[in-house]
Motif scaffolding. Structure first.
Motif, PDB file in Angstrom:
ATOM      1  N   VAL A 195       0.894  -1.192   0.163  1.00 11.24           N
ATOM      2  CA  VAL A 195       0.135   0.392  -0.070  1.00 11.24           C
ATOM      3  C   VAL A 195       1.369   1.321   0.004  1.00 11.24           C
ATOM      4  N   VAL A 196       0.242   2.383  -1.222  1.00 12.54           N
ATOM      5  CA  VAL A 196       1.719   3.660  -0.995  1.00 12.54           C
ATOM      6  C   VAL A 196       0.182   4.467  -0.805  1.00 12.54           C
ATOM      7  N   LYS A 197       1.249   5.450  -0.797  1.00 15.55           N
ATOM      8  CA  LYS A 197      -0.170   6.583  -0.705  1.00 15.55           C
ATOM      9  C   LYS A 197       1.119   8.104  -0.599  1.00 15.55           C
ATOM     10  N   GLY A 198       0.086   8.868  -1.727  1.00 18.36           N
ATOM     11  CA  GLY A 198       1.254  10.201  -1.655  1.00 18.36           C
ATOM     12  C   GLY A 198       0.776  10.995  -2.941  1.00 18.36           C
ATOM     13  N   TRP A 199       1.967  11.746  -3.536  1.00 16.04           N
ATOM     14  CA  TRP A 199       0.312  12.955  -4.540  1.00 16.04           C
ATOM     15  C   TRP A 199       1.139  12.658  -6.051  1.00 16.04           C
ATOM     16  N   VAL A 200       0.462  12.291  -7.074  1.00 11.25           N
ATOM     17  CA  VAL A 200       0.789  12.186  -8.259  1.00 11.25           C
ATOM     18  C   VAL A 200       1.104  13.369  -9.106  1.00 11.25           C
ATOM     19  N   ARG A 201       2.799  12.791  -9.687  1.00 12.26           N
ATOM     20  CA  ARG A 201       3.623  13.946 -10.389  1.00 12.26           C
ATOM     21  C   ARG A 201       2.921  13.564 -12.432  1.00 12.26           C
ATOM     22  N   THR A 202       2.922  12.588 -12.803  1.00 15.07           N
ATOM     23  CA  THR A 202       1.814  12.770 -13.821  1.00 15.07           C
ATOM     24  C   THR A 202       1.092  11.045 -14.062  1.00 15.07           C
ATOM     25  N   HIS A 203       0.343  11.285 -14.998  1.00  7.82           N
ATOM     26  CA  HIS A 203      -0.685  10.154 -14.930  1.00  7.82           C
ATOM     27  C   HIS A 203      -1.278  10.241 -16.524  1.00  7.82           C
ATOM     28  N   ARG A 204      -0.494   8.999 -17.288  1.00  9.65           N
ATOM     29  CA  ARG A 204      -0.392   9.199 -18.593  1.00  9.65           C
ATOM     30  C   ARG A 204      -1.745   8.553 -18.816  1.00  9.65           C
ATOM     31  N   SER A 205      -2.523   8.333 -20.036  1.00 12.97           N
ATOM     32  CA  SER A 205      -4.024   7.758 -19.940  1.00 12.97           C
ATOM     33  C   SER A 205      -3.940   6.674 -21.659  1.00 12.97           C
ATOM     34  N   SER A 206      -3.821   5.690 -21.407  1.00 14.66           N
ATOM     35  CA  SER A 206      -4.319   5.210 -23.013  1.00 14.66           C
ATOM     36  C   SER A 206      -5.502   4.163 -22.984  1.00 14.66           C
ATOM     37  N   VAL A 215      -5.445   0.846 -23.677  1.00 10.11           N
ATOM     38  CA  VAL A 215      -4.532  -0.330 -22.460  1.00 10.11           C
ATOM     39  C   VAL A 215      -3.960  -0.423 -21.608  1.00 10.11           C
ATOM     40  N   VAL A 216      -3.183   0.786 -21.075  1.00 11.50           N
ATOM     41  CA  VAL A 216      -2.784   0.879 -19.445  1.00 11.50           C
ATOM     42  C   VAL A 216      -2.187   1.976 -19.208  1.00 11.50           C
ATOM     43  N   ASP A 217      -2.464   1.943 -18.472  1.00 13.94           N
ATOM     44  CA  ASP A 217      -2.369   3.305 -17.962  1.00 13.94           C
ATOM     45  C   ASP A 217      -1.309   3.684 -16.236  1.00 13.94           C
ATOM     46  N   PHE A 218      -0.380   5.051 -17.041  1.00 13.34           N
ATOM     47  CA  PHE A 218       1.021   4.930 -15.239  1.00 13.34           C
ATOM     48  C   PHE A 218       0.642   6.585 -15.149  1.00 13.34           C
ATOM     49  N   ILE A 219       0.969   5.878 -13.502  1.00 13.28           N
ATOM     50  CA  ILE A 219       1.043   7.009 -12.616  1.00 13.28           C
ATOM     51  C   ILE A 219       2.198   7.295 -11.952  1.00 13.28           C
ATOM     52  N   ALA A 220       3.133   7.910 -12.008  1.00 19.26           N
ATOM     53  CA  ALA A 220       3.636   8.582 -10.689  1.00 19.26           C
ATOM     54  C   ALA A 220       3.886   8.856  -9.878  1.00 19.26           C
ATOM     55  N   LEU A 221       3.682   8.274  -8.927  1.00 17.64           N
ATOM     56  CA  LEU A 221       3.517   8.801  -7.148  1.00 17.64           C
ATOM     57  C   LEU A 221       4.566   9.180  -6.539  1.00 17.64           C
ATOM     58  N   ASN A 222       4.844   9.974  -5.994  1.00 13.59           N
ATOM     59  CA  ASN A 222       5.523  10.287  -4.713  1.00 13.59           C
ATOM     60  C   ASN A 222       5.089  11.079  -3.900  1.00 13.59           C
ATOM     61  N   ILE A 249       2.748   3.080 -10.805  1.00 16.62           N
ATOM     62  CA  ILE A 249       1.534   2.693 -10.502  1.00 16.62           C
ATOM     63  C   ILE A 249       1.418   1.925 -12.316  1.00 16.62           C
ATOM     64  N   VAL A 250       0.714   1.200 -12.364  1.00 15.46           N
ATOM     65  CA  VAL A 250       0.466   0.393 -13.640  1.00 15.46           C
ATOM     66  C   VAL A 250      -1.107  -0.036 -13.292  1.00 15.46           C
ATOM     67  N   ILE A 307      -7.444  11.610 -11.152  1.00 14.69           N
ATOM     68  CA  ILE A 307      -6.707  11.323 -11.018  1.00 14.69           C
ATOM     69  C   ILE A 307      -5.423  12.250 -11.601  1.00 14.69           C
ATOM     70  N   THR A 308      -5.175  13.278 -11.245  1.00 17.44           N
ATOM     71  CA  THR A 308      -4.636  14.467 -11.931  1.00 17.44           C
ATOM     72  C   THR A 308      -3.657  14.556 -11.719  1.00 17.44           C
ATOM     73  N   THR A 309      -2.168  15.172 -12.473  1.00 12.01           N
ATOM     74  CA  THR A 309      -1.646  16.359 -11.668  1.00 12.01           C
ATOM     75  C   THR A 309      -1.213  16.730  -9.921  1.00 12.01           C
ATOM     76  N   GLY A 310      -0.566  16.363  -9.163  1.00 13.59           N
ATOM     77  CA  GLY A 310      -1.129  17.276  -7.730  1.00 13.59           C
ATOM     78  C   GLY A 310      -2.110  16.475  -6.655  1.00 13.59           C
ATOM     79  N   SER A 311      -2.635  15.271  -7.416  1.00 15.79           N
ATOM     80  CA  SER A 311      -4.000  14.926  -6.389  1.00 15.79           C
ATOM     81  C   SER A 311      -3.643  14.341  -5.650  1.00 15.79           C
ATOM     82  N   CYS A 312      -4.540  13.324  -4.634  1.00 18.49           N
ATOM     83  CA  CYS A 312      -3.887  12.679  -3.507  1.00 18.49           C
ATOM     84  C   CYS A 312      -4.467  11.401  -3.829  1.00 18.49           C
TER      85      CYS A 312
END
Length: 467
Positions: A23-34, A36-43, A53-54, A68-73
């Motif tokens: 379990v990880v918790k944090g703030w979204v740096r980037t969210h790339r969508s498609s 087939v797959v979404d990639f979320i960079a979490l910090n 996060i795949v 789930i946009t940049t800056g969201s928690c």
């Protein structure tokens, strides 16, 4: 069923127990969508590095993913797996997402390439950026290094007052502390403010230094250090000045000038070594993004012996440089207070290593510095660093009562509220000395940042006291 506890991202990235639930918790740096797959960079602030996060978008509600946009928690539960991409060893296959706090398109920190000036206007949010996260983690580590160094060397942490009736520097540029009604001040016949109805019954201010009280501690405990906030009401809008900053001030009984310079060099090398050993990821980021010579410069400080140089020798070198065509904004002559450009020339161009300068003219140094036998110079020391200039200022103190009083009278320093300081020279006086290090100047050097307002969370400067 046992609930999986949150793991900090700095720890997740070290783990190799692939297949485990995390379990990880944090703030979204980037969210790339498609499709087939979404990639979320979490910090989460524990490291400069993000965890990836795949997300299989077919398994989640589309409206949730859009939030789930940049800056969201968010909180993410998933399976730790070996990463298929480059740049990270592991990633998390997402199984569930909980949105704690959304973040709109007007979030000030979501765009890349913002100026530091822009980010200072949003200092309450700039801490979430990669750069300021790195700077603040290094700031923490430097505070730990300072306490550890002095503890290992037998110093006692000594708390000096923030509110004081004395002016250690004789500068007079102090912030007053009062409970008086500023719209209805009582004054005497000469127009001077009457303080007998004020909280302390006298004029008091925020401290510019803990040194004088620190001397009291050193003459009782042997060796002490202070580490706390100090305040200067200087109207200085420069990249090197703050109105509120932190100071480290050790004070040592029975120390002489060579030993004081040894202490200064050993201490600063310890702090820089600590940064190199404990802040590798953050330094690597700053070396890449802010200053590409940062790590090389830090390693050079640790490796090289500092040059020991008298003020007079330094002036001679500067005058020779001028004679050979070197241009300085400020002229060079014996008796002047060196400007930053002069200090940096000695360090960066002439010696190409840090310099400890000593034996300054008494007229440009504080009243408490020990007078040399020549009657013209005092046993003051400044440690000069590349890019910074002066980073440490110290001295052997004048322990002789009569000589100290003579200096006070010669400079016409009001001492009515400093009888207690003179008592240290009347009752069991001893040789002693110490130095002051502006904490933010140290952080400037260790991070490679260019403006002192960017190495403290919420800078206090003229016309600026936000947040």
């Amino acid at each position: 069923m046992t609930k999986t506890r949150r793991t900090k991202i700095v720890d997740v990235l070290q783990r190799t127990d692939f297949g485990s639930e995390v379990v990880v918790k944090g703030w979204v740096r980037t969210h790339r969508s498609s499709k087939v797959v979404d990639f979320i960079a979490l910090n989460d602030g524990s490291t400069i590095n993000n965890v990836q996060i795949v997300v299989d978008p077919t398994k989640f509600d589309e409206s949730l993913l859009k939030q789930i946009t940049t800056g969201s928690c968010i909180a993410v539960t998933g399976q730790l797996v070996e990463s298929q991409g480059q740049g990270q060893a592991s990633e998390i296959q997402c199984e569930s997402i909980e949105l704690y706090g959304g973040c709109g398109s007007d979030y000030p920190m979501q765009k890349k390439g913002q100026t530091f000036e822009y980010m200072r206007q949003h200092a309450h949010l700039r801490l979430r950026t990669n750069t300021f996260g790195a700077v603040m983690r290094i700031r923490h580590n430097m505070a730990m290094a300072i306490h550890q160094y002095f503890h290992e060397h037998g110093f006692f942490y000594f708390h000096t007052p923030i509110i004081t009736a004395s002016d250690a520097e004789g500068a007079g540029e102090m912030f007053q502390v009062t409970t008086k009604d500023l719209y209805d001040l009582k004054k005497d016949e000469e127009g001077k403010i009457i303080y007998n109805d004020d909280f302390f019954g006298k004029m008091t201010s925020l401290t510019v230094s803990g040194q004088l009280e620190g001397e009291l501690g050193a003459t009782a405990l042997g060796q002490i250090y202070t580490f706390g906030p100090t305040f200067r009401a200087e109207n200085s809008n420069t990249p090197r000045h703050l109105a509120e900053f932190w100071m480290i001030e050790p004070e040592v009984a029975f120390i002489d000038l060579p030993d004081l310079m040894d202490l200064e060099e050993d201490f600063i090398k310890y702090c820089v070594t600590w940064a190199l050993n404990n802040c590798k990821d953050d330094l690597a980021f700053l070396n890449k993004m802010i200053d590409k010579t940062l790590i090389e410069r830090l390693e050079g400080v640790v490796k090289d012996n500092f040059v020991r140089l008298t003020y007079t020798e330094g002036i001679n070198i500067l005058e020779e440089a001028v004679a050979k065509g070197k241009k300085f904004e400020f002229p060079v002559s014996w008796g002047m207070d060196l400007a930053s450009e002069h200090e940096r020339f000695l360090v960066e161009e002439h010696f190409k290593k840090p310099v400890i300068m000593c034996d300054y003219p008494k007229g440009i140094k504080a009243f408490y510095m020990k007078l040399n036998e020549d009657g013209k110079t005092v046993q003051g020391t400044d440690v000069l660093f590349p890019q910074i200039g002066e980073i440490i200022g110290g001295s052997v103190r004048e322990e002789n009562y009569d000589k100290l009083v003579a200096q006070i009278e010669e400079r016409d320093i009001p001492m009515k509220d400093m009888w207690w300081y003179l008592d240290t020279r009347r009752y069991g006086s001893c040789p002693h000395g110490g130095f002051g290090l502006g904490f933010e100047r140290l952080i400037l050097f260790v991070t490679g940042m260019q403006n002192i307002r960017d190495v403290i969370p919420f800078p206090r400067t003229p016309k600026s006291a936000e947040f």
